[in-house]
Design a protein around this motif. Structure first.
Motif, short mmCIF file in Angstrom:
data_model
loop_
_atom_site.label_atom_id
_atom_site.label_comp_id
_atom_site.label_asym_id
_atom_site.label_seq_id
_atom_site.Cartn_x
_atom_site.Cartn_y
_atom_site.Cartn_z
N GLY A 199 0.82 -1.21 0.00
CA GLY A 199 0.00 0.00 0.00
C GLY A 199 0.85 1.26 0.00
O GLY A 199 0.54 2.23 -0.69
N MET A 200 1.95 1.25 0.77
CA MET A 200 2.84 2.41 0.80
C MET A 200 3.52 2.62 -0.55
O MET A 200 3.64 3.76 -1.02
N ALA A 201 3.94 1.53 -1.21
CA ALA A 201 4.56 1.66 -2.52
C ALA A 201 3.58 2.19 -3.56
O ALA A 201 3.93 3.04 -4.39
N LEU B 107 3.93 5.72 -5.60
CA LEU B 107 3.90 5.80 -7.06
C LEU B 107 2.83 6.78 -7.51
O LEU B 107 3.06 7.57 -8.45
N ARG B 108 1.68 6.77 -6.84
CA ARG B 108 0.60 7.70 -7.20
C ARG B 108 1.02 9.14 -6.96
O ARG B 108 0.81 10.02 -7.80
N ARG C 207 -7.27 15.50 -7.21
CA ARG C 207 -8.29 14.53 -6.85
C ARG C 207 -7.86 13.11 -7.18
O ARG C 207 -8.09 12.18 -6.40
N VAL C 208 -7.20 12.93 -8.31
CA VAL C 208 -6.84 11.58 -8.76
C VAL C 208 -5.60 11.07 -8.04
O VAL C 208 -5.57 9.92 -7.56
N TYR C 209 -4.57 11.90 -7.92
CA TYR C 209 -3.28 11.42 -7.43
C TYR C 209 -3.01 11.75 -5.97
O TYR C 209 -2.24 11.04 -5.32
N PHE C 210 -3.62 12.80 -5.44
CA PHE C 210 -3.39 13.18 -4.05
C PHE C 210 -4.61 12.94 -3.17
O PHE C 210 -4.56 13.20 -1.96
N VAL C 211 -5.72 12.48 -3.78
CA VAL C 211 -6.98 12.23 -3.06
C VAL C 211 -7.37 13.47 -2.26
O VAL C 211 -7.69 13.40 -1.08
N GLY D 97 14.98 12.37 -1.13
CA GLY D 97 14.10 12.77 -2.23
C GLY D 97 12.71 12.16 -2.10
O GLY D 97 11.70 12.84 -2.30
N LEU D 98 12.68 10.86 -1.75
CA LEU D 98 11.38 10.20 -1.61
C LEU D 98 10.59 10.77 -0.44
O LEU D 98 9.37 10.99 -0.54
#
Length: 379
Positions: free
Chosen positions: A3-5, A9-10, A69-73, A145-146
């Motif tokens: 779930g974290m990965a 990625l999102r 909305r799609v990538y950060f909810v 960076g991550l």
């Protein structure tokens, strides 16, 4: 871990798109500022220019709202004014550049952190100490960076909420609407359960008991001892079947094993009782609270029942895993697909998940597979 990965990625995809959009936002912010500055002393011209600038700003802002909305909810209101959109874009491009910088640092760190692999494969190691320091420094830069990408994503969400809303009142109204809808769904689900229990008792157990009474009555009236004995044996078999069906109804109402042994044991029982092959991957280290465990159990149980009845599947895969403050339930079968998410069965599952403010999704293309995913919030 998975779930974290997936979340990382999102977020990374959202930051990449945000960095790309900076190429349009930065020139727009500069040109808009110059245009407004030139007509600062001309009220009519300023209003005309501001109207056109705000129209363009709303177009770019809507693109950002879709991305968030799609990538950060992150949900925002569509009732924001044009000047608020202009103010948002005048700052957003800075976060786009920051996101590009953070992602570039992560890529550079990944390159330096894995350079030893290429050197070992294609070259001779002349300076092992320098190579080790370079690899460790690269991995550290990758880690920074991550981690920074999550921070930039959080800043993106806060900036959007500040300038685009929703306001506190709008958020409260939206929450009230959600609670009213979920309450109505819970009431409807309870009524459906009552009707299902009544139907199971009427069509199953009650019919068995009626047949049992008739057999006993015929046995009492019979003058033939052998015939009476035969009727009593049939009555005994009928009583055994009635008890079996009564246990089945009680199990469908609520399995006692869920309270006695926990969610894992209850799901293993579902797997044992399934008419087709079922593989269970249970990855929770601790037992979820009672509400979440109950919804997860009935979600799996009813999804398996639907798959057995309608999908023609040969294998069902169940995965229960921890998420970020949630329990993730993934149900997949290799059947023919084409499941209707608005149908009675799946709609009932959606209402159960909505009662916990969870997320429910069905993906069932024609030809299969059917994939049901649910995210159940928990403390």
């Amino acid at each position: 871990m998975w779930g974290m990965a997936r979340r990382g990625l999102r977020l990374t995809t959202g930051l990449v798109l945000g960095a790309v959009m900076t190429a349009a936002e930065l020139p727009f912010a500069v040109l808009s500022g110059l245009a407004l500055l030139l007509v600062l002393a001309w009220p009519r011209g300023r209003r005309a220019v501001l109207e056109r600038v705000c129209t363009a700003a709303r177009f770019l802002t809507e693109s950002n709202r879709s991305r968030l909305r799609v990538y950060f909810v992150t949900d925002t209101s569509d009732a924001y004014a044009g000047p608020r959109a202009l103010q948002y874009l005048s700052l957003r491009w800075g976060l786009g550049l920051l996101g590009a910088l953070v992602l570039s640092a992560a890529l550079i760190g990944a390159a330096y952190g894995t350079v030893w692999v290429y050197i070992l494969l294609f070259d001779e190691v002349r300076y092992p100490g320098t190579l080790a320091l370079t690899s460790v420094g690269g991995l550290f830069l990758l880690f920074l960076g991550l981690q920074s990408s999550f921070g930039v994503a959080g800043l993106e969400s806060k900036l959007a909420r500040y300038y685009l809303g929703p306001s506190h009142q709008e958020a409260l109204e939206r929450r009230i609407e959600q609670l009213a809808a979920s309450r109505a769904g819970v009431i409807a689900a309870v009524n459906d359960e009552r009707r299902r229990i009544e139907r199971d008792l009427h069509d199953g157990v009650q019919q068995r008991l009626v047949a049992l009474g008739m057999l006993l009555g015929r046995a009492l009236r019979s003058q033939d001892v052998q015939r009476a004995d035969q009727l009593l044996r049939q009555a005994h078999e009928e009583s055994s079947q009635a008890l079996t069906e009564l246990r089945e109804v009680a199990w469908r109402v609520y399995p006692t094993v869920l309270d006695e042994a926990g969610l894992r044991a209850a799901l293993e029982t579902v797997a044992e009782r399934s008419a087709i092959s079922l593989r269970l991957d249970y990855e929770l280290a601790t037992e979820p609270d009672a509400a979440v465990a109950t919804v997860a159990y009935f979600l799996v149980s009813e999804a398996v029942t639907n798959a057995v009845k309608h999908s023609g599947a040969g294998l069902i895969t169940i995965r229960v895993a921890p998420g970020e403050d949630s329990v993730l339930v993934h149900i997949e079968d290799d059947g023919s697909g084409g499941a209707d998410s608005s149908g009675t069965g799946l709609f009932g599952l959606a209402r159960r998940v909505a009662a916990l403010d969870g997320r429910f999704q069905v993906n069932s293309p024609a030809g299969g597979p059917t994939i049901i995913t649910a995210e159940l919030p928990c403390a």
